[in-house]
Write an enzyme that holds these catalytic residues in place. Structure first.
Site, PDB file in Angstrom:
ATOM      1  N   CYS A  84       5.038   3.004   6.046  1.00  0.00           N
ATOM      2  CA  CYS A  84       4.069   2.351   6.931  1.00  0.00           C
ATOM      3  C   CYS A  84       4.585   1.025   7.474  1.00  0.00           C
ATOM      4  O   CYS A  84       3.931   0.419   8.325  1.00  0.00           O
ATOM      5  CB  CYS A  84       2.740   2.164   6.211  1.00  0.00           C
ATOM      6  SG  CYS A  84       2.063   3.726   5.649  1.00  0.00           S
ATOM      7  N   HIS A 120      -4.368   4.517  12.329  1.00  0.00           N
ATOM      8  CA  HIS A 120      -3.110   4.237  11.622  1.00  0.00           C
ATOM      9  C   HIS A 120      -2.063   5.307  11.916  1.00  0.00           C
ATOM     10  O   HIS A 120      -1.723   6.102  11.052  1.00  0.00           O
ATOM     11  CB  HIS A 120      -3.409   4.145  10.113  1.00  0.00           C
ATOM     12  CG  HIS A 120      -2.229   3.812   9.262  1.00  0.00           C
ATOM     13  ND1 HIS A 120      -1.104   3.166   9.729  1.00  0.00           N
ATOM     14  CD2 HIS A 120      -2.006   4.032   7.943  1.00  0.00           C
ATOM     15  CE1 HIS A 120      -0.245   3.012   8.737  1.00  0.00           C
ATOM     16  NE2 HIS A 120      -0.750   3.535   7.653  1.00  0.00           N
TER      17      HIS A 120
END
Ligand SMILES: [Zn+2]
Lengths: 400, 142
Positions: free
Chosen positions: A81, A346
């Protein structure tokens, strides 16, 4: 000490389930948007870095075939991430090293049309047991030896904080999601744009205690890109470009240092604290100087512990801080005014560039309905589980 | 259903055939750091002398979650715990013999390793898993 690197172009696509647009189209939109925003052409770029978690190798070169193949060095980066932020820092380092004076960084993920390589879950019965892997497992151990899945890990991290601090529990974590869903109602780029009441959040389906579904980031697709420039080159550019330029006062990356618990359960706290402290020192500022923060709220539990890790609240005071609405957009220090990952969405590789886009837009005074008035200094933070952390501190141009 | 002819641990750091079921880890001879998995050098100090170490059977819960929607469908809701064993080694596992609800977790109570069958293969070999349960053995609960 080398000169600072500046952002002169920033763009992002809306985050959606983009069923009809592949990763190349999303990438091209973000890159061309950032170049247009900077008043630059791909032919001006001396370096490019492209971050994606799930696209195949040399994906960045496929993006070049959409926006311009000029023979420049291209780094394909992959850091969970933290992938997008790693792409930004790769371009920044190349500029700091004097190898280029202008560069383009892209982060992208298409999670709807592509298929993330989630491991298949074989049922326990059948065939012959054979020990596999470094732990000699004879069947998938998820659900037998606890959880290693991201939502389980971040849930446990939150409960560890709750165990150690009175006044932190399910309700405090839920209030984080209430805030971020409220914030995203002002952000047209967000995947969700509707408010959720605290009661609705707490009574929703439980993913992994204490995170219910509206306390967890959705699956979504999108891309974001920025154009970076050296300070020396910036001085030669058009006054309007200089007026809107945003300084990168600190760009810090850390990996997780050894901790006895970290091998059994990823430690997302220590490396965030290290990165934040280094970033404050390099920028010569403290948390009290920040006007807004975009931090890595993949789950509500994560956001709460990072208030403490990034020194945004009193030590140990994250529960009390959300209780008194400190991180709301009209509070002491607005956190995730974009809606955060929980509500803005996301797309893994895009996230670490999208948060830089968000802060840059506020520092330029161009954030529309969600503008934090007079914002001069902002921070971005991402965590890639495993673990990688990146923190950037951005500042508005003096007199801008 | 025929009697299982043999057993196999679900992971190789679970030892079933040397007294009471226990875990075995790897310990750095230089700094004492202990881990369940195999390392070519110590992640703490870089030392390369690593020996096997029998780990204690009891510890405390440091963190937990209850996976509900997030649980594998063939397993259903379960409690995941991070346990700090009495020698400071950390282990991730399930808390068993409790309802899978947050209220069932008490981080103040010591826990002990327990084993249970988790599946049988086509040749009748039974896989044995470990988990943790509240330690009632020898503890003076008021
Ligand atoms: Zn060592």
């Amino acid at each position: 000490m080398s000169e600072d690197v500046w952002i002169i172009g920033a763009s992002m696509t809306p985050i959606r389930r983009h069923r009809d647009r592949d990763a190349l189209d999303l990438s091209a939109e973000a890159c061309l948007g950032a170049l247009d925003d900077a008043g630059m052409s791909i032919r001006d770029m001396g370096v490019m870095a492209v971050g994606t978690q799930f696209e195949p190798y040399t994906f960045g070169q496929q993006v070049q075939k959409q926006i311009g193949q000029t023979g420049i060095p291209l780094y394909n980066v992959h850091n969970a991430c933290a992938t997008g932020a790693t792409a930004v820092r790769s371009v920044l380092m190349e500029i700091k090293a004097g190898e280029a004076d202008l560069g383009l960084a892209l982060g992208v993920e298409q999670m709807t049309a592509g298929s993330p390589p989630y491991r298949s879950m074989k049922p326990a019965e059948g065939n012959e047991f054979t020990a596999e892997g470094r732990d000699g497992h004879v069947m998938p151990t998820e659900g037998i030896l606890g959880t290693g899945q991201m939502f389980g890990v971040f849930a446990q991290t939150g409960m560890d904080y709750a165990r150690q601090h009175d006044g932190v529990g399910f309700e405090q974590f839920a209030k984080v999601a209430e805030k971020n869903h409220a914030h995203s109602t002002l952000n047209p780029l967000a995947q969700y744009q509707r408010p959720y009441s605290l009661e609705e959040i707490m009574s929703a389906e439980m993913l992994a205690y204490p995170n219910t579904l509206p306390m967890s980031c959705p699956t979504g697709d999108g891309a974001a890109a920025v154009v970076l420039v050296s300070e020396e080159r910036l001085r030669t550019l058009d006054p309007e470009v200089r007026r809107r330029a945003v300084k990168i006062s600190a760009s810090v990356m850390t990996s997780d240092p050894y901790d006895p618990s970290g091998l059994a359960h990823p430690d997302v706290n220590t490396l965030t604290r290290l990165a934040a402290d280094q970033a404050y020192e390099r920028a010569g500022i403290g948390p009290e100087d920040l006007d807004l923060v975009e931090l890595h709220d993949c789950f509500a539990t994560a956001e709460l512990v990072h208030y403490d890790n990034l020194r945004l609240c009193e030590p140990g005071g994250a529960g009390e801080w959300i209780d008194r609405r400190g991180p709301w957009r009209d509070g002491e220090l607005p956190v995730n005014v974009s809606g955060g990952l929980i509500s803005k969405g996301h797309p893994i590789g895009a996230t670490g560039v999208a948060n830089i886009y968000e802060v840059t837009t506020h520092l330029r005074g161009e954030a529309g309905d969600r503008q934090i008035e007079g914002a001069r200094v902002g921070m971005t933070h991402v965590i890639g589980l495993g673990s990688a952390c990146a923190v950037h501190i951005l500042e508005r141009a003096a007199g801008g | 259903m025929s009697e299982p002819t043999a057993t196999i641990p679900v992971v190789d750091y679970l030892v079933l055939d040397d007294g009471p079921a226990h875990l075995v880890g790897n310990r750095c001879e230089d700094c004492g750091a202990t881990f369940l998995d195999r390392h070519n050098a110590c992640p703490n100090c870089g030392g390369r002398r690593i020996e096997r170490a029998r780990l204690p059977e009891t510890g405390r819960i440091e963190s937990y979650t209850v996976l509900v929607r997030g649980a594998p469908k063939h397993i259903g809701p379960f409690v995941s715990v991070l346990v700090r064993l009495d020698d400071g080694t950390y282990v991730k596992a399930n808390l068993i013999d409790v309802d899978p609800v947050a209220d069932a977790v008490d981080t103040d109570r010591p826990v002990r390793i327990v084993t249970y069958p988790v599946g049988t293969d086509d040749s009748g070999t039974e896989a044995i898993a470990f988990g943790f349960a509240y330690d009632t053995e020898g503890s003076a609960q008021p």
